[in-house]
Design a protein around this motif. Sequence first.
Motif, PDB file in Angstrom:
ATOM      1  N   ASP A  61       1.258  -1.174   0.159  1.00  0.00           N
ATOM      2  CA  ASP A  61       0.227   0.045   0.057  1.00  0.00           C
ATOM      3  C   ASP A  61       0.982   1.281   0.270  1.00  0.00           C
ATOM      4  O   ASP A  61       1.996   1.334   0.921  1.00  0.00           O
ATOM      5  N   ALA A  62       0.364   2.085  -0.685  1.00  0.00           N
ATOM      6  CA  ALA A  62       1.401   3.456  -1.148  1.00  0.00           C
ATOM      7  C   ALA A  62       0.742   4.548   0.137  1.00  0.00           C
ATOM      8  O   ALA A  62      -0.653   4.038   1.124  1.00  0.00           O
ATOM      9  N   PRO A  63       1.898   4.865   1.520  1.00  0.00           N
ATOM     10  CA  PRO A  63       1.208   6.065   1.769  1.00  0.00           C
ATOM     11  C   PRO A  63       0.129   6.959   2.092  1.00  0.00           C
ATOM     12  O   PRO A  63      -0.545   7.149   0.856  1.00  0.00           O
ATOM     13  N   ARG A  64      -0.550   6.315   3.127  1.00  0.00           N
ATOM     14  CA  ARG A  64      -2.183   7.522   3.122  1.00  0.00           C
ATOM     15  C   ARG A  64      -1.800   8.646   4.349  1.00  0.00           C
ATOM     16  O   ARG A  64      -0.987   8.742   5.187  1.00  0.00           O
ATOM     17  N   ASP A  65      -2.699   9.744   4.133  1.00  0.00           N
ATOM     18  CA  ASP A  65      -2.687  10.619   4.808  1.00  0.00           C
ATOM     19  C   ASP A  65      -3.336  10.286   6.056  1.00  0.00           C
ATOM     20  O   ASP A  65      -4.396  10.052   5.994  1.00  0.00           O
ATOM     21  N   PRO A  66      -2.602  11.192   7.371  1.00  0.00           N
ATOM     22  CA  PRO A  66      -3.152  10.138   8.578  1.00  0.00           C
ATOM     23  C   PRO A  66      -4.916  11.889   8.266  1.00  0.00           C
ATOM     24  O   PRO A  66      -5.360  12.733   7.803  1.00  0.00           O
ATOM     25  N   ARG A  67      -6.367  10.676   9.178  1.00  0.00           N
ATOM     26  CA  ARG A  67      -7.336  11.766   8.806  1.00  0.00           C
ATOM     27  C   ARG A  67      -7.531  11.746  10.255  1.00  0.00           C
ATOM     28  O   ARG A  67      -7.621  11.053  11.455  1.00  0.00           O
ATOM     29  N   TRP A  68      -8.474  13.007  10.758  1.00  0.00           N
ATOM     30  CA  TRP A  68      -7.912  13.586  11.686  1.00  0.00           C
ATOM     31  C   TRP A  68      -9.804  12.743  12.966  1.00  0.00           C
ATOM     32  O   TRP A  68      -9.584  12.288  13.710  1.00  0.00           O
ATOM     33  N   ARG A  69     -10.536  12.528  12.228  1.00  0.00           N
ATOM     34  CA  ARG A  69     -11.740  11.670  12.826  1.00  0.00           C
ATOM     35  C   ARG A  69     -11.313  10.731  13.475  1.00  0.00           C
ATOM     36  O   ARG A  69     -11.443   9.662  14.774  1.00  0.00           O
ATOM     37  N   PRO A  70     -10.941   9.524  12.467  1.00  0.00           N
ATOM     38  CA  PRO A  70     -10.038   8.863  13.608  1.00  0.00           C
ATOM     39  C   PRO A  70      -9.035   8.809  14.653  1.00  0.00           C
ATOM     40  O   PRO A  70      -8.611   8.563  15.725  1.00  0.00           O
ATOM     41  N   GLY A  71      -8.322   9.345  13.902  1.00  0.00           N
ATOM     42  CA  GLY A  71      -6.677   9.596  14.457  1.00  0.00           C
ATOM     43  C   GLY A  71      -7.060  10.783  15.889  1.00  0.00           C
ATOM     44  O   GLY A  71      -6.997  10.721  17.023  1.00  0.00           O
ATOM     45  N   LEU A  72      -8.500  11.066  16.126  1.00  0.00           N
ATOM     46  CA  LEU A  72      -8.944  12.158  17.368  1.00  0.00           C
ATOM     47  C   LEU A  72      -9.626  11.322  18.846  1.00  0.00           C
ATOM     48  O   LEU A  72      -9.526  10.940  19.586  1.00  0.00           O
ATOM     49  N   PHE A  73     -10.374  10.423  17.552  1.00  0.00           N
ATOM     50  CA  PHE A  73     -10.446   8.803  18.514  1.00  0.00           C
ATOM     51  C   PHE A  73      -9.839   8.119  18.938  1.00  0.00           C
ATOM     52  O   PHE A  73      -9.337   7.800  20.055  1.00  0.00           O
ATOM     53  N   TRP A  74      -8.153   7.770  18.330  1.00  0.00           N
ATOM     54  CA  TRP A  74      -7.082   6.756  18.761  1.00  0.00           C
ATOM     55  C   TRP A  74      -6.441   7.729  19.681  1.00  0.00           C
ATOM     56  O   TRP A  74      -5.668   6.767  20.318  1.00  0.00           O
ATOM     57  N   GLY A  75      -6.187   8.829  19.283  1.00  0.00           N
ATOM     58  CA  GLY A  75      -5.401   9.430  19.977  1.00  0.00           C
ATOM     59  C   GLY A  75      -5.750  10.072  21.855  1.00  0.00           C
ATOM     60  O   GLY A  75      -5.178  10.302  22.361  1.00  0.00           O
ATOM     61  N   THR A  76      -7.426   9.540  21.582  1.00  0.00           N
ATOM     62  CA  THR A  76      -7.916  10.041  22.846  1.00  0.00           C
ATOM     63  C   THR A  76      -7.178   9.135  23.366  1.00  0.00           C
ATOM     64  O   THR A  76      -7.470   8.721  24.805  1.00  0.00           O
ATOM     65  N   ILE A  77      -7.436   8.019  22.766  1.00  0.00           N
ATOM     66  CA  ILE A  77      -7.593   6.686  23.384  1.00  0.00           C
ATOM     67  C   ILE A  77      -6.598   6.262  24.201  1.00  0.00           C
ATOM     68  O   ILE A  77      -6.333   5.435  24.904  1.00  0.00           O
ATOM     69  N   THR A  78      -5.056   6.104  23.379  1.00  0.00           N
ATOM     70  CA  THR A  78      -4.590   6.841  23.490  1.00  0.00           C
ATOM     71  C   THR A  78      -3.533   7.286  24.905  1.00  0.00           C
ATOM     72  O   THR A  78      -2.765   7.111  25.034  1.00  0.00           O
ATOM     73  N   GLY A  79      -3.916   8.824  25.167  1.00  0.00           N
ATOM     74  CA  GLY A  79      -4.198   9.625  25.991  1.00  0.00           C
ATOM     75  C   GLY A  79      -4.515   8.461  27.012  1.00  0.00           C
ATOM     76  O   GLY A  79      -3.888   8.803  28.333  1.00  0.00           O
ATOM     77  N   PHE A  80      -5.617   8.592  27.266  1.00  0.00           N
ATOM     78  CA  PHE A  80      -6.715   7.786  28.414  1.00  0.00           C
ATOM     79  C   PHE A  80      -5.748   6.697  29.282  1.00  0.00           C
ATOM     80  O   PHE A  80      -5.419   6.470  29.958  1.00  0.00           O
ATOM     81  N   THR A  81      -5.440   6.028  28.191  1.00  0.00           N
ATOM     82  CA  THR A  81      -4.746   3.963  28.489  1.00  0.00           C
ATOM     83  C   THR A  81      -3.120   4.720  28.796  1.00  0.00           C
ATOM     84  O   THR A  81      -2.344   3.925  29.941  1.00  0.00           O
ATOM     85  N   SER A  82      -2.700   5.409  28.120  1.00  0.00           N
ATOM     86  CA  SER A  82      -1.027   5.833  28.702  1.00  0.00           C
ATOM     87  C   SER A  82      -1.267   6.320  30.594  1.00  0.00           C
ATOM     88  O   SER A  82      -0.751   5.803  30.683  1.00  0.00           O
ATOM     89  N   PHE A  83      -2.308   6.880  30.105  1.00  0.00           N
ATOM     90  CA  PHE A  83      -2.185   7.696  31.504  1.00  0.00           C
ATOM     91  C   PHE A  83      -2.380   6.527  32.327  1.00  0.00           C
ATOM     92  O   PHE A  83      -2.637   6.691  33.865  1.00  0.00           O
ATOM     93  N   VAL A  84      -3.754   5.611  32.219  1.00  0.00           N
ATOM     94  CA  VAL A  84      -4.420   4.381  33.360  1.00  0.00           C
ATOM     95  C   VAL A  84      -3.059   3.816  34.009  1.00  0.00           C
ATOM     96  O   VAL A  84      -3.177   3.077  34.547  1.00  0.00           O
ATOM     97  N   SER A  85      -2.400   2.592  32.388  1.00  0.00           N
ATOM     98  CA  SER A  85      -2.214   1.980  32.727  1.00  0.00           C
ATOM     99  C   SER A  85      -0.761   1.456  31.497  1.00  0.00           C
ATOM    100  O   SER A  85      -0.915   0.591  31.617  1.00  0.00           O
ATOM    101  N   HIS A  86      -0.357   3.218  31.012  1.00  0.00           N
ATOM    102  CA  HIS A  86       0.691   2.798  30.282  1.00  0.00           C
ATOM    103  C   HIS A  86       0.953   2.062  29.289  1.00  0.00           C
ATOM    104  O   HIS A  86       1.824   0.961  28.692  1.00  0.00           O
ATOM    105  N   SER A  87      -0.576   1.908  28.681  1.00  0.00           N
ATOM    106  CA  SER A  87      -0.663   1.050  27.410  1.00  0.00           C
ATOM    107  C   SER A  87      -1.126   1.504  26.298  1.00  0.00           C
ATOM    108  O   SER A  87      -1.568   1.269  25.414  1.00  0.00           O
ATOM    109  N   GLY A  88      -0.434   3.071  26.084  1.00  0.00           N
ATOM    110  CA  GLY A  88      -0.413   3.744  24.685  1.00  0.00           C
ATOM    111  C   GLY A  88      -0.502   3.007  23.809  1.00  0.00           C
ATOM    112  O   GLY A  88      -1.043   3.560  22.997  1.00  0.00           O
TER     113      GLY A  88
END
Length: 248
Positions: free
Chosen positions: A121-148
């Motif tokens: 696959d060719a590189p693809r541009d990051p999209r804001w909607r899924p990025g905001l979702f997974w980024g929020t989950i990353t921050g949350f899980t990084s805080f709660v269990s260091h599993s971001g």
Amino acid sequence: MEGTGFWIAASLAAIFIGMGKGGVPVITALAVPLLALVISPVAAAGLLLPVFIVADVFGLIAYRKSFDWAVLKIMMVAMPLGVLIGYLTVDLVSEALVTVILGLIGTIFALSLMLRRAVDDAPRDPRWRPGLFWGTITGFTSFVSHSGAVPYQVFTLPLRLPKLVFAGTVTVAFAYINAIKLIPYYLLGQLSVSNLKTAAILMIPAVLAVFVGVKLVRILPERQFFRLIIWALLLLSLKLLWDGFQKI
């Protein structure tokens, strides 16, 4: 915090942190669980956070020219929101349930990548909607269990970033979130003078390991690098499942 067992576990944890900040995939996620074998998980998280941050500085120096700014813009908006949610719900959230959910997500995602036929696959541009979702989950899980690392990779692996750019972007993103986590960790009383004295000693092997990690990333072929990431993600996710079910 004394004794041979503690210092062996703490030194290995510091080395894992440094190698991860040097770009070796997922290995930093092993640091807190390893140290939690000899002290409580909460104490391990608080003790290692300053080590993470110092190692971050050297990781940033190593990858100062290799990162994807489009991914970072999304992460810099989303991840602090996840940390805030984690801080506000710290007494309500079941760490065990979060760990199990993360393990399931990572296992399914890693297996799906393994079972797919090889694609170019060719590189693809990051999209804001899924990025905001997974980024929020990353921050949350990084805080709660260091599993971001799990939700972060669910978002970034499909982007097909070049090897060094991938390594540099994850280094910058988690340096940013670790710095932000200092505030709620301090408010929760997880940082102390005694912790900082021990952390200062552990910073030495962590910093040295950053350069080892950078060297390993540079000599690994691109295909093997991403294959290693997927396998590491699978193993980490299975470990999270095990840990989570043990706590339930």
